[in-house]
Scaffold this motif. Structure first.
Motif, mmCIF file in Angstrom:
data_model
loop_
_atom_site.group_PDB
_atom_site.id
_atom_site.type_symbol
_atom_site.label_atom_id
_atom_site.label_comp_id
_atom_site.label_asym_id
_atom_site.label_seq_id
_atom_site.Cartn_x
_atom_site.Cartn_y
_atom_site.Cartn_z
ATOM 1 N N ALA A 112 30.238 10.564 24.360
ATOM 2 C CA ALA A 112 30.353 10.577 25.926
ATOM 3 C C ALA A 112 28.886 9.910 26.672
ATOM 4 O O ALA A 112 28.913 9.066 27.685
ATOM 5 C CB ALA A 112 30.359 11.995 26.536
ATOM 6 N N ILE A 113 27.896 10.254 25.949
ATOM 7 C CA ILE A 113 26.446 9.781 26.596
ATOM 8 C C ILE A 113 26.311 8.449 26.324
ATOM 9 O O ILE A 113 25.987 7.549 27.412
ATOM 10 C CB ILE A 113 25.200 10.681 26.162
ATOM 11 C CG1 ILE A 113 25.488 12.108 26.759
ATOM 12 C CG2 ILE A 113 24.115 10.151 26.354
ATOM 13 C CD1 ILE A 113 25.076 13.310 26.080
ATOM 14 N N ASN A 154 38.807 24.210 34.499
ATOM 15 C CA ASN A 154 39.853 23.088 34.851
ATOM 16 C C ASN A 154 39.535 21.876 34.926
ATOM 17 O O ASN A 154 38.667 21.631 35.778
ATOM 18 C CB ASN A 154 40.735 23.693 36.001
ATOM 19 C CG ASN A 154 42.002 22.884 36.139
ATOM 20 O OD1 ASN A 154 41.817 21.834 36.701
ATOM 21 N ND2 ASN A 154 43.129 23.453 36.033
ATOM 22 N N PHE A 155 39.601 20.939 33.891
ATOM 23 C CA PHE A 155 39.076 19.717 33.673
ATOM 24 C C PHE A 155 39.361 18.742 35.064
ATOM 25 O O PHE A 155 38.494 18.295 35.848
ATOM 26 C CB PHE A 155 39.357 18.902 32.743
ATOM 27 C CG PHE A 155 38.672 17.346 32.615
ATOM 28 C CD1 PHE A 155 37.460 17.295 32.082
ATOM 29 C CD2 PHE A 155 39.520 16.256 32.590
ATOM 30 C CE1 PHE A 155 36.947 16.084 32.053
ATOM 31 C CE2 PHE A 155 38.969 14.981 32.701
ATOM 32 C CZ PHE A 155 37.580 14.946 32.309
ATOM 33 N N LYS A 156 40.466 18.960 35.559
ATOM 34 C CA LYS A 156 41.029 18.046 36.656
ATOM 35 C C LYS A 156 40.309 18.483 38.107
ATOM 36 O O LYS A 156 39.786 17.459 38.742
ATOM 37 C CB LYS A 156 42.551 18.187 36.851
ATOM 38 C CG LYS A 156 43.359 17.175 36.279
ATOM 39 C CD LYS A 156 44.515 16.627 37.118
ATOM 40 C CE LYS A 156 44.920 15.193 36.427
ATOM 41 N NZ LYS A 156 44.139 14.886 35.242
ATOM 42 N N ALA A 157 40.239 19.919 38.110
ATOM 43 C CA ALA A 157 39.495 20.377 39.356
ATOM 44 C C ALA A 157 38.014 20.125 39.245
ATOM 45 O O ALA A 157 37.318 20.284 40.298
ATOM 46 C CB ALA A 157 39.855 21.894 39.463
ATOM 47 N N SER A 216 33.849 13.113 34.797
ATOM 48 C CA SER A 216 34.581 11.953 33.917
ATOM 49 C C SER A 216 34.631 12.367 32.655
ATOM 50 O O SER A 216 35.605 11.791 32.001
ATOM 51 C CB SER A 216 33.419 10.959 34.105
ATOM 52 O OG SER A 216 33.203 10.500 35.535
ATOM 53 N N ALA A 217 33.845 13.277 32.129
ATOM 54 C CA ALA A 217 34.155 13.600 30.580
ATOM 55 C C ALA A 217 33.736 14.904 30.343
ATOM 56 O O ALA A 217 32.641 15.405 31.044
ATOM 57 C CB ALA A 217 33.240 12.569 29.724
ATOM 58 N N MET A 218 34.204 15.668 29.229
ATOM 59 C CA MET A 218 33.854 16.841 28.850
ATOM 60 C C MET A 218 34.101 16.991 27.439
ATOM 61 O O MET A 218 34.978 16.740 26.944
ATOM 62 C CB MET A 218 34.722 17.921 29.576
ATOM 63 C CG MET A 218 34.389 19.368 29.309
ATOM 64 S SD MET A 218 35.378 20.427 30.437
ATOM 65 C CE MET A 218 36.787 20.670 29.388
ATOM 66 N N LEU A 264 36.900 14.992 23.014
ATOM 67 C CA LEU A 264 36.340 14.450 24.439
ATOM 68 C C LEU A 264 37.252 14.377 25.217
ATOM 69 O O LEU A 264 38.316 13.974 24.747
ATOM 70 C CB LEU A 264 35.351 13.175 23.952
ATOM 71 C CG LEU A 264 34.806 12.726 25.370
ATOM 72 C CD1 LEU A 264 33.538 13.865 25.705
ATOM 73 C CD2 LEU A 264 34.129 11.448 25.213
ATOM 74 N N ILE A 265 37.074 15.249 26.346
ATOM 75 C CA ILE A 265 38.238 14.892 27.501
ATOM 76 C C ILE A 265 37.733 13.939 28.290
ATOM 77 O O ILE A 265 36.574 14.136 29.062
ATOM 78 C CB ILE A 265 38.265 16.320 28.454
ATOM 79 C CG1 ILE A 265 38.547 17.429 27.250
ATOM 80 C CG2 ILE A 265 39.395 16.226 29.387
ATOM 81 C CD1 ILE A 265 39.688 17.355 26.411
ATOM 82 N N LEU A 266 38.570 12.771 28.378
ATOM 83 C CA LEU A 266 37.865 11.537 29.164
ATOM 84 C C LEU A 266 38.816 11.332 30.205
ATOM 85 O O LEU A 266 40.112 10.918 30.122
ATOM 86 C CB LEU A 266 37.760 10.493 28.227
ATOM 87 C CG LEU A 266 37.384 9.183 28.771
ATOM 88 C CD1 LEU A 266 35.730 9.513 29.431
ATOM 89 C CD2 LEU A 266 37.357 7.995 27.937
#
Ligand code: PLP
Length: 388
Positions: free
Chosen positions: A76-77, A192-195, A199-201, A217-219
């Protein structure tokens, strides 16, 4: 019997997840192969992706499986920074905080040393809370130069929870990508990623009673990054390498259970941590509960003890068959003060005198009582044998 009070370092694998994992590992075939073996591996992987996406609150196409949290943070970074700077050379600044895990701090410092990135660290209070007013003012002055903000969801050492929505709201005004290391927070706080507006988690399986060596990685679909590995083009070409379908399946199962059990887990661990805190504060003069009254994860109790070094205390507790840590497991064995406490303005002596106790659903009251019984003598011995 040994007592394990180091859940934040690695949560013991859930027996149900272990059974899923063992069964899944029998599946034959590379998920990219076109024959029927490969197709069943692929199906297992895609089911896991869907299940994990549900637990995280994102689209299935936003899940990139990796080999763990450290890899997700690096991807991510470095990936977002390179991408953003390639799109606009004026964006050369990375904003983060020095309370982050080294899996975030070190790639940022690497980018500063090798890629000419400029870094700005958000100040934190003496309870570990980010100074969001500082961030707002910094972005008002220099937002157009910022490529990336990286702020963890919850702190792995002292447990403090950050206000991620406040950070993404500030960043959105300047069109800045925000990454969050949610490795310590996922499964312990509602996410909740969407809320979130992120950009990334980053997330990691062994922090939610899944296997070690599996992460994601949730992108966000709209986000772009420069990949770190090049090869077969797996995982939307963001992470080449044969996918670990069995690990993904075990991770998805562990994540689903962690989210489903969160309320029960938090009620149980909150009661244990309240008992721990009260017991330590009443029995030991010079003990300080590190996060004070900051909003935090329920399973974390982090203290400093005036007049001792934590390595001596850890040794004595281990001899009493109690496993705890001084903070981040990655720093265990390295005799250096906690960078988190230093960032909170504590002295070197204080930052060298930490004890982190983290509990889980399987932790019993009797185990906490045994810890409280053993601790006073261990602290007294450490203070005389291994003072600061
Ligand atoms: C906040 C945080 N980030 C990153 C990591 C590294 O994750 P992994 O052990 O999966 O590489 C950890 C693990 O200790 C963590 O707590």
């Amino acid at each position: 019997m040994s007592i394990y009070l180091d859940y934040a370092a690695s949560e013991p694998i859930n027996p149900e997840v272990l059974a899923t994992y063992a069964e899944a590992m029998k599946t034959v075939g590379n998920p990219s192969a076109t024959h029927s073996f490969g197709q069943s591996s692929r199906m297992m992987l895609e089911d896991a992706r869907e299940q994990l996406a549900l637990a995280v609150g994102c689209d299935r196409s936003e899940v990139i499986f990796t080999a763990g949290g450290t890899e997700s943070d690096n991807l991510a970074i470095k990936g977002l920074f390179w991408q953003k700077r390639a799109e606009n050379a004026a964006r050369n600044v990375i904003v983060s905080a020095y309370v982050e895990h080294h899996a975030v701090i070190d790639p940022i410092e690497w980018l500063a040393a090798h890629e000419g990135a400029e870094v700005a660290w958000i100040p934190v209070s003496d309870e570990g809370v980010l100074d969001l007013l500082w961030l707002e003012n910094f972005l008002a002055a220099r937002g157009a130069e910022v490529a990336l903000i990286s702020v963890m969801w919850a702190n792995n050492e002292i447990g403090v929870i950050n206000d991620i929505n406040a950070v993404t709201a500030l960043a959105a005004k300047h069109d800045i990508a925000v990454h969050s290391d949610a490795i310590a927070g996922f499964g312990h706080v509602p996410i909740n990623f969407k809320a979130s507006g992120l950009s990334a988690m980053s997330i990691s399986a062994h922090k939610v009673a899944g296997p070690v060596g599996v992460g994601a990685l949730i992108l966000a679909r709209a986000a772009k990054l420069t990949p770190l590995t090049h090869g077969g083009g797996q995982e939307r070409s963001m992470r080449s390498g044969t996918m670990n379908a069995a690990g993904a399946k075990a991770f998805a199962h562990a994540a689903t259970l962690a989210v489903a059990n969160m309320q029960r887990h938090n009620a149980h661990t909150q009661a244990l941590v309240e008992k721990l805190r009260a017991g330590v504060e009443s029995a030991i003069a010079g003990a300080r509960f590190s996060r004070g009254s900051a909003v935090a994860m329920t399973h974390n109790a982090h203290f400093t003890f005036e007049g001792l070094k934590s390595d001596g205390l850890l040794f004595l507790l281990d001899q009493a068959e109690i496993a705890v840590s001084a903070g981040s497991a990655c720093q265990a064995g390295v005799d250096r003060p906690s960078h988190v406490l230093l960032a909170m303005g504590r002295t070197e002596d204080e930052a060298n005198s930490c004890l982190r106790v983290t509990v889980g659903l399987q932790t019993t009251e009797a185990e906490v009582e045994r810890f409280l019984e053993v601790l006073p003598a261990a602290v007294a011995t450490a203070r005389s044998a291994n003072p600061t």
